[in-house]
Design a protein around this motif. Structure first.
Motif, PDB file in Angstrom:
ATOM      1  N   VAL A   8       0.855  -1.205   0.000  1.00 64.03           N
ATOM      2  CA  VAL A   8       0.000   0.000   0.000  1.00 64.03           C
ATOM      3  C   VAL A   8       0.883   1.245   0.000  1.00 64.03           C
ATOM      4  O   VAL A   8       1.846   1.344   0.777  1.00 64.03           O
ATOM      5  CB  VAL A   8      -0.940   0.035   1.223  1.00 64.03           C
ATOM      6  CG1 VAL A   8      -1.746   1.326   1.255  1.00 64.03           C
ATOM      7  CG2 VAL A   8      -1.880  -1.169   1.216  1.00 64.03           C
ATOM      8  N   LEU A   9       0.544   2.188  -0.866  1.00 58.66           N
ATOM      9  CA  LEU A   9       1.157   3.512  -0.873  1.00 58.66           C
ATOM     10  C   LEU A   9       0.135   4.505  -0.347  1.00 58.66           C
ATOM     11  O   LEU A   9      -0.978   4.599  -0.881  1.00 58.66           O
ATOM     12  CB  LEU A   9       1.589   3.897  -2.288  1.00 58.66           C
ATOM     13  CG  LEU A   9       2.094   5.335  -2.485  1.00 58.66           C
ATOM     14  CD1 LEU A   9       3.376   5.577  -1.685  1.00 58.66           C
ATOM     15  CD2 LEU A   9       2.309   5.630  -3.967  1.00 58.66           C
ATOM     16  N   VAL A  10       0.476   5.233   0.702  1.00 64.64           N
ATOM     17  CA  VAL A  10      -0.380   6.271   1.266  1.00 64.64           C
ATOM     18  C   VAL A  10       0.180   7.620   0.831  1.00 64.64           C
ATOM     19  O   VAL A  10       1.348   7.916   1.097  1.00 64.64           O
ATOM     20  CB  VAL A  10      -0.433   6.200   2.807  1.00 64.64           C
ATOM     21  CG1 VAL A  10      -1.347   7.291   3.362  1.00 64.64           C
ATOM     22  CG2 VAL A  10      -0.900   4.825   3.269  1.00 64.64           C
ATOM     23  N   VAL A  11      -0.632   8.414   0.167  1.00 63.77           N
ATOM     24  CA  VAL A  11      -0.203   9.741  -0.276  1.00 63.77           C
ATOM     25  C   VAL A  11      -0.890  10.781   0.600  1.00 63.77           C
ATOM     26  O   VAL A  11      -2.118  10.922   0.567  1.00 63.77           O
ATOM     27  CB  VAL A  11      -0.544   9.967  -1.761  1.00 63.77           C
ATOM     28  CG1 VAL A  11      -0.083  11.365  -2.194  1.00 63.77           C
ATOM     29  CG2 VAL A  11       0.110   8.908  -2.634  1.00 63.77           C
ATOM     30  N   GLY A  12      -0.101  11.471   1.400  1.00 65.94           N
ATOM     31  CA  GLY A  12      -0.636  12.479   2.314  1.00 65.94           C
ATOM     32  C   GLY A  12      -0.283  12.147   3.748  1.00 65.94           C
ATOM     33  O   GLY A  12      -0.593  11.051   4.228  1.00 65.94           O
ATOM     34  N   ARG A 175       6.004   0.841  -6.736  1.00 66.52           N
ATOM     35  CA  ARG A 175       4.967  -0.078  -7.200  1.00 66.52           C
ATOM     36  C   ARG A 175       4.190  -0.566  -5.982  1.00 66.52           C
ATOM     37  O   ARG A 175       4.781  -1.043  -4.998  1.00 66.52           O
ATOM     38  CB  ARG A 175       5.598  -1.262  -7.930  1.00 66.52           C
ATOM     39  CG  ARG A 175       4.617  -2.296  -8.451  1.00 66.52           C
ATOM     40  CD  ARG A 175       3.750  -1.760  -9.581  1.00 66.52           C
ATOM     41  NE  ARG A 175       2.895  -2.818 -10.131  1.00 66.52           N
ATOM     42  CZ  ARG A 175       1.959  -2.614 -11.031  1.00 66.52           C
ATOM     43  NH1 ARG A 175       1.751  -1.387 -11.512  1.00 66.52           N
ATOM     44  NH2 ARG A 175       1.211  -3.610 -11.476  1.00 66.52           N
ATOM     45  N   ALA A 176       2.873  -0.411  -6.005  1.00 62.80           N
ATOM     46  CA  ALA A 176       2.025  -0.804  -4.877  1.00 62.80           C
ATOM     47  C   ALA A 176       0.812  -1.557  -5.384  1.00 62.80           C
ATOM     48  O   ALA A 176       0.336  -1.312  -6.497  1.00 62.80           O
ATOM     49  CB  ALA A 176       1.587   0.425  -4.087  1.00 62.80           C
ATOM     50  N   ARG A 177       0.306  -2.445  -4.549  1.00 62.82           N
ATOM     51  CA  ARG A 177      -0.946  -3.121  -4.899  1.00 62.82           C
ATOM     52  C   ARG A 177      -2.111  -2.133  -4.866  1.00 62.82           C
ATOM     53  O   ARG A 177      -3.013  -2.190  -5.706  1.00 62.82           O
ATOM     54  CB  ARG A 177      -1.216  -4.261  -3.898  1.00 62.82           C
ATOM     55  CG  ARG A 177      -0.273  -5.462  -4.014  1.00 62.82           C
ATOM     56  CD  ARG A 177      -0.760  -6.480  -5.027  1.00 62.82           C
ATOM     57  NE  ARG A 177      -2.091  -6.993  -4.708  1.00 62.82           N
ATOM     58  CZ  ARG A 177      -2.343  -7.976  -3.833  1.00 62.82           C
ATOM     59  NH1 ARG A 177      -1.338  -8.538  -3.163  1.00 62.82           N
ATOM     60  NH2 ARG A 177      -3.571  -8.393  -3.625  1.00 62.82           N
ATOM     61  N   TYR A 178      -2.100  -1.218  -3.855  1.00 62.00           N
ATOM     62  CA  TYR A 178      -3.184  -0.256  -3.691  1.00 62.00           C
ATOM     63  C   TYR A 178      -2.601   1.097  -3.289  1.00 62.00           C
ATOM     64  O   TYR A 178      -1.515   1.185  -2.706  1.00 62.00           O
ATOM     65  CB  TYR A 178      -4.176  -0.718  -2.623  1.00 62.00           C
ATOM     66  CG  TYR A 178      -4.806  -2.051  -2.918  1.00 62.00           C
ATOM     67  CD1 TYR A 178      -5.859  -2.155  -3.819  1.00 62.00           C
ATOM     68  CD2 TYR A 178      -4.328  -3.218  -2.312  1.00 62.00           C
ATOM     69  CE1 TYR A 178      -6.430  -3.385  -4.110  1.00 62.00           C
ATOM     70  CE2 TYR A 178      -4.896  -4.452  -2.596  1.00 62.00           C
ATOM     71  CZ  TYR A 178      -5.945  -4.534  -3.504  1.00 62.00           C
ATOM     72  OH  TYR A 178      -6.504  -5.743  -3.802  1.00 62.00           O
ATOM     73  N   LEU A 179      -3.350   2.138  -3.584  1.00 58.83           N
ATOM     74  CA  LEU A 179      -2.962   3.501  -3.218  1.00 58.83           C
ATOM     75  C   LEU A 179      -4.105   4.152  -2.455  1.00 58.83           C
ATOM     76  O   LEU A 179      -5.264   4.076  -2.868  1.00 58.83           O
ATOM     77  CB  LEU A 179      -2.623   4.317  -4.474  1.00 58.83           C
ATOM     78  CG  LEU A 179      -2.095   5.751  -4.285  1.00 58.83           C
ATOM     79  CD1 LEU A 179      -1.197   6.126  -5.473  1.00 58.83           C
ATOM     80  CD2 LEU A 179      -3.211   6.781  -4.169  1.00 58.83           C
ATOM     81  N   ILE A 180      -3.780   4.791  -1.330  1.00 58.80           N
ATOM     82  CA  ILE A 180      -4.758   5.586  -0.563  1.00 58.80           C
ATOM     83  C   ILE A 180      -4.445   7.052  -0.800  1.00 58.80           C
ATOM     84  O   ILE A 180      -3.359   7.526  -0.457  1.00 58.80           O
ATOM     85  CB  ILE A 180      -4.697   5.269   0.941  1.00 58.80           C
ATOM     86  CG1 ILE A 180      -5.019   3.795   1.202  1.00 58.80           C
ATOM     87  CG2 ILE A 180      -5.670   6.158   1.709  1.00 58.80           C
ATOM     88  CD1 ILE A 180      -4.894   3.392   2.671  1.00 58.80           C
ATOM     89  N   GLY A 181      -5.379   7.758  -1.392  1.00 62.59           N
ATOM     90  CA  GLY A 181      -5.230   9.190  -1.618  1.00 62.59           C
ATOM     91  C   GLY A 181      -5.758   9.966  -0.436  1.00 62.59           C
ATOM     92  O   GLY A 181      -6.975  10.152  -0.311  1.00 62.59           O
ATOM     93  N   ALA A 182      -4.853  10.407   0.434  1.00 65.37           N
ATOM     94  CA  ALA A 182      -5.215  11.213   1.604  1.00 65.37           C
ATOM     95  C   ALA A 182      -4.515  12.562   1.501  1.00 65.37           C
ATOM     96  O   ALA A 182      -4.017  13.096   2.484  1.00 65.37           O
ATOM     97  CB  ALA A 182      -4.816  10.492   2.886  1.00 65.37           C
ATOM     98  N   ASP A 183      -4.480  13.087   0.300  1.00 66.80           N
ATOM     99  CA  ASP A 183      -3.715  14.297   0.003  1.00 66.80           C
ATOM    100  C   ASP A 183      -4.550  15.564   0.073  1.00 66.80           C
ATOM    101  O   ASP A 183      -4.146  16.609  -0.442  1.00 66.80           O
ATOM    102  CB  ASP A 183      -3.072  14.183  -1.377  1.00 66.80           C
ATOM    103  CG  ASP A 183      -4.104  14.103  -2.504  1.00 66.80           C
ATOM    104  OD1 ASP A 183      -5.263  13.727  -2.223  1.00 66.80           O
ATOM    105  OD2 ASP A 183      -3.751  14.417  -3.652  1.00 66.80           O
ATOM    106  N   GLY A 184      -5.722  15.495   0.668  1.00 67.98           N
ATOM    107  CA  GLY A 184      -6.562  16.685   0.805  1.00 67.98           C
ATOM    108  C   GLY A 184      -7.216  17.130  -0.480  1.00 67.98           C
ATOM    109  O   GLY A 184      -7.710  18.251  -0.574  1.00 67.98           O
ATOM    110  N   GLY A 185      -7.225  16.257  -1.488  1.00 76.71           N
ATOM    111  CA  GLY A 185      -7.852  16.600  -2.752  1.00 76.71           C
ATOM    112  C   GLY A 185      -6.959  17.414  -3.664  1.00 76.71           C
ATOM    113  O   GLY A 185      -7.435  18.016  -4.631  1.00 76.71           O
TER     114      GLY A 185
END
Length: 608
Positions: A8-12, A175-185
């Motif tokens: 998992v890649l978390v952005v933010g 490279r990630a299986r999933y990405l969580i976009g928590a970047d405030g939009g």
């Protein structure tokens, strides 16, 4: 070929992203978090942490650290409306209304009865460093600040992202299986082409974070925030000031003053001009103050049309943005992360099919819509409060002052108008006593098995919460005795992503079925019988609270998800508990059940 490979890649790295990191670590999911800023937020904007969020922090071992530095309940149990903080004029420093709030004073009973975690207040610039410490302890070296997501693509197997180290300029591929976009939009939702539905941006809020000793004028040690409704007019005639710590009550050293600018108005953000504005607004011309930060933003009330696009999930402000009324923004964001983390853990751990991840949007998007709508309704209701005071848009200042004089006069009409004000201001309990909105939300559909029972009534004012064990609802809190200790029913579910099957004192038949279901689905499943008499080795309902809310017979069972929401329940013993639990887990985990299991579950539901 990628430079880094992670599940998992978390952005933010704001409140949502840091909470997601903590929750993912606790359920055993390796991940990488990137944040474009050099450090955590210096803005104290979000501050209120409601009971549901504190329950999640309690579950993951964060709550005690939050409570250690946050506002004691005794210092946040009132909200006040005044004409100004100080001043010598006939209409200065006059109380207009006081409301008990957030589980303090007159609201204490139900808040304390319904949750093991009191609400609290901790500004964002103090909360985020605390969350960062916890996240780094769990995932050392995996939180990269001053790193920016440049672009990403996805395919049927995963997401490829290009990340730039903003200090060195070096770019690498993740490279990630999933990405969580928590970047405030800021980027991900737009890159996915997900529209944000709603409205907002009609006015600007200027926030001034400053230090000053206000103890001589602050309207009470129990007050967390004070609204100002000035009869003098001008662009800053309404505002709110919030205590920001690090001490609390009358000892508070830091404050945040929020001005609302009407459409078309301009605010001077120069520090000297802002200092003069703060002194003038508080009517303290000689106040010794130090400005820390001045910021501005335009509140929105928008919800993303989708929370999942392929292998990318939107959470927090990337998925929904609302005005600060009721304090639902950061709380909703943390609750998004909590809902998603255990599901990613189950899928990546092989216990669940990827279809389980569809339930994230099915569950969280309707809650986000409700919260955004609620926040907007509370914000709009302030106009009704001002109107009851005699403050109307476009009205000449002399008429406004005359109306306030009458309101505050010792005359029959003054008494009548103050009675009207009390009635009207009482409706703002939708914002400051929103107990049911904060902990009573439920998931009608998703990773659960509905039992066909009707939903409990909802208080249209958002205050009265009805605890139920109906599937989709948060597990009711009740204190249980366990040896010499007292534990909450919420403490039965740990932080590691496991399920709990709560049974009655005659629920032995569920134990074998639970073991077989756990072995078949490779899930962590703990059986917890709750008795009605003292048992040194087990849990028992010492004061009868659990019996009042469990809604099952002594031989029934309740299946609780890793996020403390009820997944399924059986009010009585089952004739085929093994088959029934097998079918339940097939449905919850997104796996098609064998035909005979589906038939058995359908038959059981018909009996309910």
């Amino acid at each position: 070929m990628s430079d880094v490979d992670v599940p998992v890649l978390v952005v933010g790295g704001g409140g949502c992203g840091l909470a997601a990191s903590i929750f993912l670590s606790d359920v055993g999911v390796r991940h990488l978090l990137v944040e474009r800023r050099e450090t955590t937020s210096g803005l104290p904007r979000a501050h209120y942490l409601n009971q549901r969020t504190m329950e999640m922090f309690r579950q993951h071992g964060i709550a005690d650290d939050v409570y250690r530095i946050s506002t004691p309940l005794a210092n946040m149990s009132e909200v006040v409306w005044r004409t100004s903080l100080a001043g010598e004029g006939e209409l200065d420093a006059r109380d207009l209304y006081r409301m008990d709030s957030f589980g303090g004073r007159g609201t204490a009973g139900p808040y304390a009865a319904d949750s093991p975690g009191p609400s609290t207040n901790l500004p964002q610039h103090r909360l985020e460093p605390l969350l960062l410490r916890h996240a780094e302890q769990r995932a050392p070296g995996q939180l990269l600040f001053h790193h920016a997501l440049e672009e990403f693509t996805q395919d049927e197997n995963g997401v490829t992202a290009h990340i730039t180290n903003r200090s060195t300029g070096q770019t690498r591929t993740v490279r990630a299986r999933y990405l969580i976009g928590a970047d405030g939009g800021r980027s991900i939702g737009g890159a996915l082409g997900v529209p944000m539905d709603g409205a907002g941006g009609g006015f600007t809020v200027i926030s001034v974070h400053f230090s000053a000793d206000l103890s001589r004028w602050w309207p009470g040690d129990s007050v967390m925030m004070t609204h100002f409704v000035s009869p003098d007019g001008g662009p800053f005639s309404t505002s709110v000031i919030v205590a920001a710590g690090p001490s609390w009550g009358l000892a508070c050293e830091e404050w945040v003053l929020h001005f609302r600018l009407p459409p078309g108005a301009q605010g001077d953000l120069d520090p000297a001009a802002i200092s003069a504005t703060v002194r003038d607004h508080l009517k303290l011309p000689d106040l010794d103050l130090r400005i820390h930060r001045v910021s501005e933003y335009r509140p929105e009330a928008v919800v993303a049309r989708a929370f999942r696009v392929g292998r990318v999930f939107l959470a927090g402000d990337a998925a929904h943005r609302q005005p600060p009324a009721t304090g639902l923004g950061l709380n909703s964001a943390i609750q998004d992360a909590h809902n998603l983390a255990w599901k990613l853990g189950a899928v990546l751990g092989g216990q669940a099919d990827e279809a389980l991840l569809d339930s994230y949007e099915a569950e969280r998007l309707p809650v986000a819509q409700q919260n955004v709508n609620w926040s907007m309704a509370c914000l709009r209701n302030h106009a009704a409060l001002y109107a009851s005071l005699g403050k109307l848009p476009g009205q000449p200042p002399e008429l406004t002052r005359a109306s306030f004089r009458q309101l505050l006069s010792d005359t029959p009409m003054g008494q009548t108008r103050r009675a009207v004000v009390r009635e009207v201001f009482g409706t703002q309990r939708t914002e400051y006593q929103a107990h049911d909105i904060e902990i009573g939300y439920a998931y009608p559909a998703g990773a659960l098995v509905p039992d066909g029972t009707p939903a409990p009534p909802r208080d249209p004012m958002g205050r009265t919460y009805h605890p139920v064990t109906r599937p989709g609802h948060r597990l009711p809190h009740a204190w249980l005795a366990h040896g010499d200790t007292r534990v909450s029913t919420h403490d039965l579910v740990g932080s590691g992503g496991g399920f709990v099957l709560i049974t009655g004192p005659l629920g032995e038949g569920w134990t074998v079925a639970a073991k077989q279901a756990a072995d078949t689905h490779r899930v962590a499943l703990t059986v917890v019988p709750i008795g009605n008499k003292c048992d040194a080795a087990g849990y028992w309902d010492a004061d009868g609270t659990w019996a009042a809310v469990r809604q099952i017979d002594d031989d029934g069972a309740i299946l609780v998800r890793p996020d403390n929401h009820v997944a399924w329940r059986s009010s009585t013993a089952s004739g085929s508990p093994v088959e029934e639990l097998a079918a339940v887990f097939h449905e919850i985990l997104g796996r098609p059940a064998p035909a005979d299991d589906r038939t058995n579950l359908t038959a059981e539901r018909a009996e309910w």
